[in-house]
Design an enzyme around this catalytic site. Structure first.
Site, mmCIF file in Angstrom:
data_model
loop_
_atom_site.group_PDB
_atom_site.id
_atom_site.type_symbol
_atom_site.label_atom_id
_atom_site.label_comp_id
_atom_site.label_asym_id
_atom_site.label_seq_id
_atom_site.Cartn_x
_atom_site.Cartn_y
_atom_site.Cartn_z
ATOM 1 N N SER A 2 -4.661 -6.604 0.804
ATOM 2 C CA SER A 2 -4.193 -6.062 -0.467
ATOM 3 C C SER A 2 -5.188 -6.262 -1.599
ATOM 4 C CB SER A 2 -2.874 -6.736 -0.850
ATOM 5 O OG SER A 2 -3.082 -8.119 -1.098
ATOM 6 N N SER A 7 -4.432 -12.425 1.681
ATOM 7 C CA SER A 7 -4.825 -11.565 2.797
ATOM 8 C C SER A 7 -6.321 -11.658 3.059
ATOM 9 C CB SER A 7 -4.417 -10.116 2.530
ATOM 10 O OG SER A 7 -4.998 -9.627 1.330
ATOM 11 N N CYS A 94 9.570 -2.094 0.904
ATOM 12 C CA CYS A 94 8.177 -1.819 1.253
ATOM 13 C C CYS A 94 7.794 -2.524 2.555
ATOM 14 C CB CYS A 94 7.255 -2.264 0.120
ATOM 15 S SG CYS A 94 5.506 -1.885 0.384
ATOM 16 N N CYS A 190 4.682 -3.252 -8.235
ATOM 17 C CA CYS A 190 3.378 -2.605 -8.369
ATOM 18 C C CYS A 190 3.418 -1.259 -9.066
ATOM 19 C CB CYS A 190 2.714 -2.478 -6.996
ATOM 20 S SG CYS A 190 3.629 -1.469 -5.809
#
Length: 370
Positions: A2, A7, A94, A190
């Site tokens: 991301s 990550s 999501c 987001c």
């Protein structure tokens, strides 16, 4: 990948261990609007950060255009839920759709054995099926947002950070020489600009800001509102209603376009009815709750500790969660996540979406013989 520190460290750990690593970043919404934003994930700068991390680690990196998938599965669902008077959690949606359905499918098509992510949650082997556990770092635990992950998906997922503490993750990022080592964590939804949910909903659902009545739970008309999407269950501030006592939003009646308010005591509930329950415990949900039900720990907000509860099935087949201590402000659309116990690294038994926070006088009907 991301573009954040978590990550990025996962990619570094796997590459260091000798795995063949492919970095994938999802383009989820309009790049032009995303550039330069802070406090969110998958924004324009985040895509560039992920690309630079992949270059540093010398791994291939791909950016996949998932904008339409994200819009259809997450943004539209978010808007529809709000218009229906619910309190949605788009991050769960999501994970449930775009990441662990669509992205996992893409990873399998690429021939990958596993999809690894930077979520703070643990995967272990259960008696019959893979088990999902809370993270060792309780302040970072993200199990609440992953309750909808299926058993099949879990068998192909890897969460290398689940047993680590956040400071150790940042230390590894420094050791790997990653530019994101001190990057702030994402906090916002987001696709919501400047925290204004109503702007997004009005754009996706024109006419959603329809004026209506604010009524007291006793039936009195108290004033007008400019759209139920501007209100949430438990809200006290911003009602703009003169009253000798504090008033709270108790419910949002989408059919009547009404905001119902009343005393704080009416926010309390001990009983929740769940829909779309995903069971991650051993056996089946029906086997687990047969008879008097099963004792669990339940959590309806990610920021709260799980509390003792009982899961049972009503006469009409509804899954009922009875909270020992009760909860204020439980709302339809929120998640109720179930754990085996109250420990820091407890197993996630599954969970579901709250269809209704039940008033006490309705329980007689639910528990009556068929």
């Amino acid at each position: 990948m991301s573009g954040g520190v978590d990550s990025s460290v996962v990619a570094g750990l796997l590459a260091q261990s000798g795995h063949e690593v492919i970095g994938i970043t999802l383009q989820l919404y309009d790049h032009g609007e995303a550039v330069g934003r802070k406090g969110s994930c998958c924004a324009g700068q985040d895509v560039e950060d992920a690309r630079r991390v992949a270059q540093k680690l010398n791994i291939p990196h791909y950016v996949l255009d998932y904008e339409k998938r994200f819009s259809d599965a997450v943004m539209k669902s978010f808007a529809e839920s709000y218009v229906a008077g619910e309190t949605p959690i788009p991050c769960v949606t999501c994970n449930q759709t775009v990441k662990f359905r669509d992205l996992l499918g893409t990873a399998r098509e690429l021939g990958a054995d596993l999809l690894a992510t930077g979520h703070y949650v643990q995967r272990a082997e259960g008696r019959d099926v893979p088990a999902l556990l809370r993270a060792a770092d309780s302040d970072r635990d993200q199990s609440y947002f992953l309750f909808a992950t299926t058993r099949e998906q879990l068998s192909h997922l890897w969460f290398p950070l689940g047993g680590m503490q956040k400071p150790d993750v940042r230390a590894l990022a420094h050791d790997f020489g990653l530019l994101v080592a001190d990057k702030s964590d994402s906090q916002d939804i987001c696709f919501v600009q400047k925290g204004r949910y109503s702007d997004v909903i009005e754009r996706l659902k024109p006419g959603a800001l329809q004026a209506g009545d604010i009524v007291h739970i006793d039936g009195r008309h108290l004033g007008r509102h400019e759209g139920i999407i501007n209100y949430t269950i438990g809200q006290r501030r911003g009602l703009k209603i003169p009253s000798p006592e504090p008033l709270y939003v108790l419910s949002l009646n989408a059919k009547r376009n009404e905001v119902v308010v009343g005393p704080r005591s009416f926010l309390h509930t001990r009983t929740l009815i769940l829909r779309n329950v995903n069971w991650l415990g051993d056996g089946t949900l029906e086997e687990a709750v047969s008879g008097a039900g099963i004792e669990v720990y339940a959590r309806i907000r990610s920021s709260q500790a799980p509390q003792p509860a009982t899961v049972s099935v009503g006469a009409d087949g509804a899954v009922i969660v009875t909270l020992r201590d009760g909860e204020n402000g439980a709302a339809a659309g929120q998640a109720c996540v179930l754990y085996a116990d109250g420990s820091t690294e407890a197993r996630v038994l599954g969970g579901g979406w709250i269809a209704e926070a039940v008033k006490a006088d309705k329980m007689d009907w639910l528990e009556s013989p068929a």
